[in-house]
Design an enzyme around this catalytic site. Sequence first.
Site, PDB file in Angstrom:
ATOM      1  N   ASP A   1      -9.116  -4.696  -2.748  1.00 27.94           N
ATOM      2  CA  ASP A   1      -8.418  -4.965  -1.480  1.00 27.94           C
ATOM      3  C   ASP A   1      -8.800  -4.007  -0.361  1.00 27.94           C
ATOM      4  OD1 ASP A   1      -6.665  -6.332   0.231  1.00 27.94           O
ATOM      5  OD2 ASP A   1      -5.134  -4.813  -0.066  1.00 27.94           O
TER       6      ASP A   1
ATOM      7  N   HIS B   1       0.865  -1.193   0.000  1.00 27.71           N
ATOM      8  CA  HIS B   1       0.000   0.000   0.000  1.00 27.71           C
ATOM      9  C   HIS B   1       0.891   1.230   0.000  1.00 27.71           C
ATOM     10  CE1 HIS B   1      -3.704  -2.281   0.750  1.00 27.71           C
ATOM     11  NE2 HIS B   1      -2.920  -3.080   1.453  1.00 27.71           N
TER      12      HIS B   1
ATOM     13  N   ASP C   1       2.010  -7.053   2.426  1.00 28.05           N
ATOM     14  CA  ASP C   1       0.836  -6.265   2.795  1.00 28.05           C
ATOM     15  C   ASP C   1       1.283  -5.018   3.576  1.00 28.05           C
ATOM     16  OD1 ASP C   1      -1.735  -5.354   3.068  1.00 28.05           O
ATOM     17  OD2 ASP C   1      -2.380  -6.902   4.473  1.00 28.05           O
TER      18      ASP C   1
END
Lengths: 429, 306
Positions: free
Chosen positions: A153, A64, A305
């Site tokens: 997501d 991210h 992640d």
Amino acid sequence: MDILLKSMNLLDPGSKVNEVADLHIKNGVIHKIGDIDSSEFDEENIFEFSGKYCVPGLFDMHVHLREPGREDKETVVTGCNSSAAGGFTGIACMPNTTPAIDSAEVVNLILQKAKDHLVDVYPVGAVSLERKGEALAPIAELVEAGAVAFSDDGVAVKTSAILRNAMEYAGMYNAPIIEHCEDPSLDDGAMNESFVSTQLGLPGIPTVAEDIIVARDILMAEYTGQRIHIAHISSKNSINLVREAKAKGIKVTAEITPHHFTLTDDSVKTYDTNYKMNPPLRSNEDVKAGIEGLKDGTIDCIASDHAPHKVEEKEREFIYAPNGITGLETQLGITLNELVHKGILSIEDVVYKLSVNPRKILNIPVPGIKVGENANLTIIDDKEIWTVDLSKTKSKSKNSPFDKRLLTGKAIAVINNKQMFCDNEFKQI
Amino acid sequence: MPLSSKHLLGLQGVPAEDIQLILDTATTFREVLDRPIKKVPTLQGKTIVNLFFENSTRTRISFELAQKRLSADTVNFTTSSSSTKKGETFKDTVRNIEAMKIDMIIVRHESAGVPQYLTQISEANIINAGDGRHEHPTQALLDMYSIKEKTGDLKGLKVCIVGDIAHSRVALSNIYGLISMGAKVSLCGPSTMMPMGIENLGVKIYHNIEKAIHENDVLNVLRIQLERKAGTTIPSVREYHNYFGITSERIERFNRDILILHPGPINRGVELSSEVADGPYQIILDQVTNGVAIRMAVLYLLGTRP
């Protein structure tokens, strides 16, 4: 410029290279492999990497970057810097930005920001407009702009109908759907549902919330004949479902995060919000299943992640703190420490899980270690003992439960796009 | 002998001697409450903040009264008047209050773990007045005190906690406290109101209220939260009352010696019928009175701890 990397263990499963050799890189291209005379090189361009592994540049398919929208947490550039520091030369970034990656403009913006960086950035487009699960995002336009996969997501694709159409539509471009598997009617929790959550008085998220969506998605992949990639798999039953689906020839792949194969929900007992993530840390049995899945190939790759958050967002009441931890700079170290040094995976397996497989899933060419190829490499010292120090992270955020953790093994240099990151600095080569 | 911990965060892991000390000390303070002048100078000069991030009437008033009767200086902080709504972080709010030189914080919060977090950012003694669905130790202590007052001893006593265990902060504290004092604890309620793995704490589970009444000495009846969305954990309040409600008929038929507790506020006609709520088996208002004594004991023991 000519640089010489001396006496490394070259390890490239793709080109079947596994030898000790020197590497001459000329203007960013692999010029010569073998026993090379150092006398023709400037002193400062010779790198003594004796005993270190040289592998195709590592790739993290679940990051991210927070830009656009939350540049206070991370930007494309700081995220890329953190990637390089962690040993990664390529990353895929998730679409839950503000605005979401649901238009060519946002893809272009991210690619523009990443343009001159050592690290290659591959945006993942949203499945649906604003990730709301109501209308398909412009998938063809996003593919043309550079999106390599599609995901909502943060949440699962809301309805089976949208999922089916997204799979079929993205299938025209061979782009996989990456699914955050969580049934929204069961997600009203702050940690794994277990005896631990009962004792802590925290609302739980049951593993079955993940399993239900994994099962749905596998059935849909079978029905449509298209591909599904299960993001951050965390439950034993989900891993079993993927294993069975693979045996049946269904096109399913899966990733696991280092925290899900290292930590259990026992860690939450301190109420430290750096142990709050989604999916949550599960039981010891789930952790063991994750390791087993990595070993037998059910789980194709490892992904961080990486989810940066501000200190003030994390330092608050457990049920209100946001989910997620940073992971780019600890991922390789934890993988080596927990999987390689404990005899679960070989270094070669790690190259598959952290370099080859994620690129294959996303249809990105896997860099090779051979003459004439652009040098896209990670140099790994699997023996270096180091302590995670978040105060030195390249990320804008410091939300990790691994601070001060002692690890054995890390990346000591990365090379890509005619740049090298080594000794904490970038340089042109 | 002082308490072994500087804080009262919960009853999990609290030694039986500490619980005994609190109960014994409360007996002394209970006597003070019957005097014409109900005030002692014990905590004169101590400053206590009641930090209530969640609505609570009886617990806050009970703590406040206990503080006043011990002559402490008290201030109340509730979310309605707080700055958390103005964007200030929880941590800053606490640090600000801390900077005003306070000695103790009584905290109630909808998130489990907040009292424990406070111990990391404040030097004050922290007393948990209820965190999420985790613990509410002073409630359990006053329940134990009230039971003991009637039965004389907790050891070997069979106590059943009835209701929504999963969403309760009172249940866990009672389970920990009662077990460590030697009672036999069981739970009764619909399976959807039982949290995962609760039987690992060594408690028996009933799904039949009549059996629970028949086989226990004490029922501690929890409030059913009517504000929860109907039809999700139980089909209806009516069905709950029919299958898990405590009525005079059930008591008279299955156990006339039962003792009924309820932490309040009561939903009449739901978990207890009105007859039971006002009847001879319950000690609900004794609990309220004893609550002040228990809180005085806890404040005193922590406030004077060397």
